[in-house]
Design a protein around this motif. Structure first.
Motif, PDB file in Angstrom:
ATOM      1  N   LEU A 117      72.398 102.226  24.864  1.00  0.00           N
ATOM      2  CA  LEU A 117      72.979 102.877  26.034  1.00  0.00           C
ATOM      3  C   LEU A 117      72.663 104.367  26.081  1.00  0.00           C
ATOM      4  CD1 LEU A 117      76.525 101.226  25.963  1.00  0.00           C
ATOM      5  CD2 LEU A 117      74.558 100.561  27.364  1.00  0.00           C
ATOM      6  N   LEU A 118      72.538 104.978  24.911  1.00  0.00           N
ATOM      7  CA  LEU A 118      72.309 106.418  24.808  1.00  0.00           C
ATOM      8  C   LEU A 118      71.329 106.678  23.673  1.00  0.00           C
ATOM      9  CD1 LEU A 118      76.015 107.532  25.149  1.00  0.00           C
ATOM     10  CD2 LEU A 118      74.185 108.342  26.634  1.00  0.00           C
ATOM     11  N   PRO A 119      70.615 107.819  23.707  1.00  0.00           N
ATOM     12  CA  PRO A 119      69.710 108.150  22.600  1.00  0.00           C
ATOM     13  C   PRO A 119      70.494 108.627  21.378  1.00  0.00           C
ATOM     14  CG  PRO A 119      69.718 109.921  24.219  1.00  0.00           C
ATOM     15  CD  PRO A 119      70.565 108.818  24.795  1.00  0.00           C
ATOM     16  N   VAL A 120      70.957 107.678  20.580  1.00  0.00           N
ATOM     17  CA  VAL A 120      71.704 108.002  19.360  1.00  0.00           C
ATOM     18  C   VAL A 120      70.972 107.386  18.176  1.00  0.00           C
ATOM     19  CG1 VAL A 120      73.926 108.122  20.546  1.00  0.00           C
ATOM     20  CG2 VAL A 120      73.162 105.957  19.565  1.00  0.00           C
ATOM     21  N   PRO A 121      71.108 107.966  16.977  1.00  0.00           N
ATOM     22  CA  PRO A 121      70.433 107.400  15.811  1.00  0.00           C
ATOM     23  C   PRO A 121      71.001 106.025  15.451  1.00  0.00           C
ATOM     24  CG  PRO A 121      71.896 109.185  15.155  1.00  0.00           C
ATOM     25  CD  PRO A 121      71.841 109.214  16.643  1.00  0.00           C
ATOM     26  N   ARG A 122      70.103 105.123  15.097  1.00  0.00           N
ATOM     27  CA  ARG A 122      70.528 103.797  14.649  1.00  0.00           C
ATOM     28  C   ARG A 122      71.113 103.899  13.252  1.00  0.00           C
ATOM     29  NH1 ARG A 122      68.224  99.367  11.846  1.00  0.00           N
ATOM     30  NH2 ARG A 122      66.287 100.501  11.489  1.00  0.00           N
ATOM     31  N   SER A 123      72.153 103.143  13.004  1.00  0.00           N
ATOM     32  CA  SER A 123      72.743 103.105  11.667  1.00  0.00           C
ATOM     33  C   SER A 123      72.013 102.068  10.826  1.00  0.00           C
ATOM     34  CB  SER A 123      74.231 102.762  11.745  1.00  0.00           C
ATOM     35  OG  SER A 123      74.746 102.525  10.448  1.00  0.00           O
ATOM     36  N   HIS A 124      71.609 102.488   9.619  1.00  0.00           N
ATOM     37  CA  HIS A 124      70.985 101.567   8.671  1.00  0.00           C
ATOM     38  C   HIS A 124      72.021 100.862   7.811  1.00  0.00           C
ATOM     39  CE1 HIS A 124      66.732 102.561   9.345  1.00  0.00           C
ATOM     40  NE2 HIS A 124      67.139 103.789   9.549  1.00  0.00           N
ATOM     41  N   PRO A 154      64.897 119.554  29.383  1.00  0.00           N
ATOM     42  CA  PRO A 154      65.398 118.504  30.280  1.00  0.00           C
ATOM     43  C   PRO A 154      66.113 119.117  31.472  1.00  0.00           C
ATOM     44  CG  PRO A 154      66.774 118.683  28.326  1.00  0.00           C
ATOM     45  CD  PRO A 154      65.597 119.571  28.085  1.00  0.00           C
ATOM     46  N   ALA A 155      66.118 118.400  32.564  1.00  0.00           N
ATOM     47  CA  ALA A 155      66.807 118.864  33.766  1.00  0.00           C
ATOM     48  C   ALA A 155      68.316 118.803  33.556  1.00  0.00           C
ATOM     49  CB  ALA A 155      66.408 117.997  34.961  1.00  0.00           C
ATOM     50  N   ALA A 156      69.020 119.650  34.305  1.00  0.00           N
ATOM     51  CA  ALA A 156      70.479 119.692  34.176  1.00  0.00           C
ATOM     52  C   ALA A 156      71.097 118.323  34.477  1.00  0.00           C
ATOM     53  CB  ALA A 156      71.054 120.755  35.106  1.00  0.00           C
ATOM     54  N   TRP A 157      70.550 117.631  35.478  1.00  0.00           N
ATOM     55  CA  TRP A 157      71.118 116.324  35.828  1.00  0.00           C
ATOM     56  C   TRP A 157      70.960 115.316  34.696  1.00  0.00           C
ATOM     57  CZ3 TRP A 157      67.804 112.330  35.464  1.00  0.00           C
ATOM     58  CH2 TRP A 157      66.434 112.580  35.607  1.00  0.00           C
ATOM     59  N   GLU A 158      69.882 115.487  33.883  1.00  0.00           N
ATOM     60  CA  GLU A 158      69.691 114.565  32.772  1.00  0.00           C
ATOM     61  C   GLU A 158      70.772 114.776  31.710  1.00  0.00           C
ATOM     62  OE1 GLU A 158      66.337 113.190  29.476  1.00  0.00           O
ATOM     63  OE2 GLU A 158      65.839 114.725  30.958  1.00  0.00           O
ATOM     64  N   LEU A 159      71.119 116.041  31.465  1.00  0.00           N
ATOM     65  CA  LEU A 159      72.163 116.326  30.487  1.00  0.00           C
ATOM     66  C   LEU A 159      73.505 115.791  30.962  1.00  0.00           C
ATOM     67  CD1 LEU A 159      71.229 120.002  29.525  1.00  0.00           C
ATOM     68  CD2 LEU A 159      70.531 117.872  28.411  1.00  0.00           C
ATOM     69  N   ALA A 160      73.841 116.051  32.218  1.00  0.00           N
ATOM     70  CA  ALA A 160      75.112 115.560  32.762  1.00  0.00           C
ATOM     71  C   ALA A 160      75.135 114.034  32.788  1.00  0.00           C
ATOM     72  CB  ALA A 160      75.332 116.122  34.162  1.00  0.00           C
ATOM     73  N   GLY A 161      73.976 113.432  33.030  1.00  0.00           N
ATOM     74  CA  GLY A 161      73.903 111.975  33.094  1.00  0.00           C
ATOM     75  C   GLY A 161      74.221 111.297  31.776  1.00  0.00           C
ATOM     76  N   LEU A 162      73.954 111.993  30.654  1.00  0.00           N
ATOM     77  CA  LEU A 162      74.297 111.418  29.356  1.00  0.00           C
ATOM     78  C   LEU A 162      75.792 111.136  29.267  1.00  0.00           C
ATOM     79  CD1 LEU A 162      72.176 113.751  27.030  1.00  0.00           C
ATOM     80  CD2 LEU A 162      71.690 111.367  27.577  1.00  0.00           C
ATOM     81  N   LEU A 163      76.598 112.054  29.789  1.00  0.00           N
ATOM     82  CA  LEU A 163      78.050 111.885  29.724  1.00  0.00           C
ATOM     83  C   LEU A 163      78.506 110.739  30.618  1.00  0.00           C
ATOM     84  CD1 LEU A 163      79.079 115.664  29.788  1.00  0.00           C
ATOM     85  CD2 LEU A 163      78.767 114.167  27.807  1.00  0.00           C
ATOM     86  N   ARG A 171      76.990 108.075  31.023  1.00  0.00           N
ATOM     87  CA  ARG A 171      76.618 106.800  30.387  1.00  0.00           C
ATOM     88  C   ARG A 171      77.449 106.470  29.156  1.00  0.00           C
ATOM     89  NH1 ARG A 171      70.561 108.419  29.602  1.00  0.00           N
ATOM     90  NH2 ARG A 171      70.562 106.702  28.112  1.00  0.00           N
ATOM     91  N   LEU A 172      78.399 107.336  28.800  1.00  0.00           N
ATOM     92  CA  LEU A 172      79.232 107.050  27.631  1.00  0.00           C
ATOM     93  C   LEU A 172      80.038 105.779  27.862  1.00  0.00           C
ATOM     94  CD1 LEU A 172      80.633 110.595  26.739  1.00  0.00           C
ATOM     95  CD2 LEU A 172      79.133 109.202  25.310  1.00  0.00           C
ATOM     96  N   PRO A 173      79.963 104.811  26.957  1.00  0.00           N
ATOM     97  CA  PRO A 173      80.740 103.576  27.134  1.00  0.00           C
ATOM     98  C   PRO A 173      82.188 103.766  26.689  1.00  0.00           C
ATOM     99  CG  PRO A 173      79.485 103.449  25.108  1.00  0.00           C
ATOM    100  CD  PRO A 173      79.107 104.770  25.761  1.00  0.00           C
ATOM    101  N   ALA A 174      83.055 102.896  27.163  1.00  0.00           N
ATOM    102  CA  ALA A 174      84.447 102.908  26.712  1.00  0.00           C
ATOM    103  C   ALA A 174      84.505 102.411  25.269  1.00  0.00           C
ATOM    104  CB  ALA A 174      85.304 102.033  27.614  1.00  0.00           C
ATOM    105  N   ILE A 175      85.334 103.054  24.463  1.00  0.00           N
ATOM    106  CA  ILE A 175      85.499 102.677  23.061  1.00  0.00           C
ATOM    107  C   ILE A 175      86.741 101.800  22.929  1.00  0.00           C
ATOM    108  CG2 ILE A 175      85.786 103.545  20.711  1.00  0.00           C
ATOM    109  CD1 ILE A 175      83.116 104.232  21.935  1.00  0.00           C
ATOM    110  N   GLU A 176      86.638 100.760  22.117  1.00  0.00           N
ATOM    111  CA  GLU A 176      87.718  99.787  22.042  1.00  0.00           C
ATOM    112  C   GLU A 176      89.049 100.387  21.608  1.00  0.00           C
ATOM    113  OE1 GLU A 176      86.664  96.474  19.677  1.00  0.00           O
ATOM    114  OE2 GLU A 176      85.115  95.733  21.041  1.00  0.00           O
ATOM    115  N   ASP A 177      89.022 101.344  20.652  1.00  0.00           N
ATOM    116  CA  ASP A 177      90.307 101.825  20.148  1.00  0.00           C
ATOM    117  C   ASP A 177      90.991 102.799  21.117  1.00  0.00           C
ATOM    118  OD1 ASP A 177      89.052 104.283  19.873  1.00  0.00           O
ATOM    119  OD2 ASP A 177      88.891 104.160  17.700  1.00  0.00           O
ATOM    120  N   ARG A 178      90.245 103.275  22.131  1.00  0.00           N
ATOM    121  CA  ARG A 178      90.798 104.145  23.175  1.00  0.00           C
ATOM    122  C   ARG A 178      91.605 105.306  22.578  1.00  0.00           C
ATOM    123  NH1 ARG A 178      90.220 102.370  28.164  1.00  0.00           N
ATOM    124  NH2 ARG A 178      91.916 103.666  28.943  1.00  0.00           N
ATOM    125  N   ARG A 179      91.103 105.872  21.508  1.00  0.00           N
ATOM    126  CA  ARG A 179      91.770 107.027  20.893  1.00  0.00           C
ATOM    127  C   ARG A 179      91.705 108.218  21.844  1.00  0.00           C
ATOM    128  NH1 ARG A 179      88.932 109.116  15.651  1.00  0.00           N
ATOM    129  NH2 ARG A 179      87.505 109.912  17.236  1.00  0.00           N
TER     130      ARG A 179
END
Length: 262
Positions: free
Chosen positions: A142-149, A180-189, A191-199
């Motif tokens: 969903l987002l450019p984040v490092p994969r966990s090994h 990167p364009a400003a819209w690309e930076l704002a677009g990352l936010l 695309r953040l998915p909902a987290i199950e624990d809803r902390r």
């Protein structure tokens, strides 16, 4: 250092974490003498206030022996780190370790690299490991984040993929580097998915009084202006609906390469 056969020759503070009325933690860069005339550089930590064992005024430890980060010593030792990698989904090969970031009692980042291999190991309190691992898995694709090994809950370690690029902060300092364009930076936010624990994270406005108290002690000449700023914000109320947030989104947290966020 005496229990380990060392003797401190000199020490100077290199990092200070001060939380008024709560704790003061100082990291020292020290020169330590050992037997047979050998000397080495060591990072030593001293803390007073919260987090100090009962009956003590000050707790002192070597950086790699942080009592709240039990996996840090493993991550910093190439042989022990390699054994950890062998037990996880990580590339083979000998590695060298280097400390990249350290926040006493809270987190550390160690880089591991060798021929054809480059990884980052995050050391955190063990109770937080599964939550961090779950977040990385949730963001994958969903987002450019490092994969966990993989991770070790007992040690409080998560092994993360290294991604290409330089920080956006570094890119801003280099004229001519594509950004990167400003819209690309704002677009990352967006695309953040909902987290199950809803902390829920604290309302930033609720943190203002604490920041004002700290800054007023550090820069007393600005105390009046800081108090006025806090008063002007006191009446504001955030009534927006709950949404997923990054919580620490700034130019030092983003890697960019050829004008894109990596």
């Amino acid at each position: 250092m005496e229990p380990t056969g060392g003797r401190v020759l000199a020490a100077r503070p290199i990092q200070v974490h001060w939380r008024p009325h709560r704790s003061l933690t100082v990291v020292y860069g020290a020169s330590v003498a050992w037997g047979e005339g050998r000397a080495s550089g060591e990072n030593l930590v001293a803390r007073t206030g919260q987090g100090v064992p009962s009956g003590s005024d000050v707790a002192v430890w070597r950086l790699e022996d942080d009592p709240d980060l039990p996996g840090l010593a493993t991550a910093l030792n190439p042989a022990r780190a390699r054994r950890l990698l062998d037990a996880l989904d990580a590339p083979p090969g000998e590695v060298t370790s280097s400390l990249r970031a350290y926040r006493p009692g809270r987190r550390a980042v160690v880089e591991l690299w060798g021929a054809g291999i480059r990884l980052f190991v995050k050391a955190i309190p063990p109770a937080e490991t599964s939550s961090l691992q779950a977040r990385h898995r949730c963001m994958e694709g969903l987002l450019p984040v490092p994969r966990s090994h993989g991770w070790s809950e007992g040690l409080g370690l998560v092994v993360l993929q290294a991604l290409p690029g330089q920080t956006l902060r570094a890119a801003l300092d280099n004229i001519g580097v594509p950004l990167p364009a400003a819209w690309e930076l704002a677009g990352l936010l967006d695309r953040l998915p909902a987290i199950e624990d809803r902390r829920r994270v604290p309302d930033p406005l609720a943190l203002v009084p604490g920041h004002v108290r700290l800054l007023s002690r550090l820069v007393p000449d600005l105390a009046g202006r800081l108090a006025a700023l806090a008063e002007s914000l006191a009446g504001d109320d955030c009534s927006d609906p709950d949404v997923p947030v990054h919580g620490d989104f700034y130019e030092g947290q983003l890697l960019v390469n050829e004008g894109r966020v990596t």
